[in-house]
Design a protein around this motif. Sequence first.
Motif, PDB file in Angstrom:
ATOM      1  N   LEU A 169       0.683   3.235 -27.058  1.00 30.50           N
ATOM      2  CA  LEU A 169       1.449   2.924 -25.860  1.00 30.50           C
ATOM      3  C   LEU A 169       2.827   2.330 -26.173  1.00 30.50           C
ATOM      4  N   LYS A 180       5.907   1.982 -23.233  1.00 30.26           N
ATOM      5  CA  LYS A 180       5.958   0.529 -23.394  1.00 30.26           C
ATOM      6  C   LYS A 180       7.009   0.183 -24.436  1.00 30.26           C
ATOM      7  N   PRO A 215       2.247   2.262 -17.900  1.00 30.67           N
ATOM      8  CA  PRO A 215       1.359   1.479 -18.762  1.00 30.67           C
ATOM      9  C   PRO A 215       0.064   1.038 -18.090  1.00 30.67           C
TER      10      PRO A 215
END
Length: 263
Positions: free
Chosen positions: A220, A250, A67
């Motif tokens: 994400l 994520k 991330p």
Amino acid sequence: MSDNPSFVLRAIEDVAYEQRPIPENEPHVLAHVDYLQIEPLSVGVHSVANLGGLRANQSIVVFGCGPVGLLCMAVAKALGAARVIAVDINPARLEFAKGYVATDTYLPPSLGEGESRPTYSRRNAEKMKKDLGIEDRGSKSIDLVIDASGAEVSIQTAFYIAKSGGVVVQVGMGNPNVTVDIGQLMTKELNYKGSFRYGPGSYPLAIALVAQGKINLKPLVTHRYAFKDAITAFHATRVGKSEDGKGVIKAIISGPDVSPDAY
């Protein structure tokens, strides 16, 4: 969950917790899911914009497609980077980076039997330069290198990849004691900087980049979990994929009274 501190720390980096939805009548400029990622985005802003000083039409290499690494790439692209090169040992993460913001990707070779890390890093850097057409000076050189992996070989390779007079910013934290080629640091007059989270102005710029549509954070979030499945979420983050085999970038754990399907 686990008595292993490294497991807990990595999970915290890759997992977000949402306590409640933001009411529709509450003033806000971002989507709810975006608020959850402003903190890691601010890390990217601090390392790329504030410390790295990246300008439009410059080139950047980012080691690590987790991330934070991906958000460093997103900031670079938003600031007008001409080339954003993603490096990782996980092909699936490289594929994600390519579809998200990276202009190029690079999969490092394996460490040879009996090969030392410094020797490997020099070989890796030469291969990377050859494969991607990277030069030490001029328009094909690398202005900024971000290490978001913390891996010793990534740090070593960064010194060989950065252009003369270039900047290397250390974002990832692994073994605090690593071997680096100080000769490269000196003869190339590199600027090697440490980055600790974020600094003044990081949050406002992060919010502005998202609010203006220059960075899209939604891709994400690859996984959502109910609060009762928190342990499953941390396990999936630890191994890098969920039970269905999908790679985790994520993961978001909803609060006790929030459905994971709310957004």
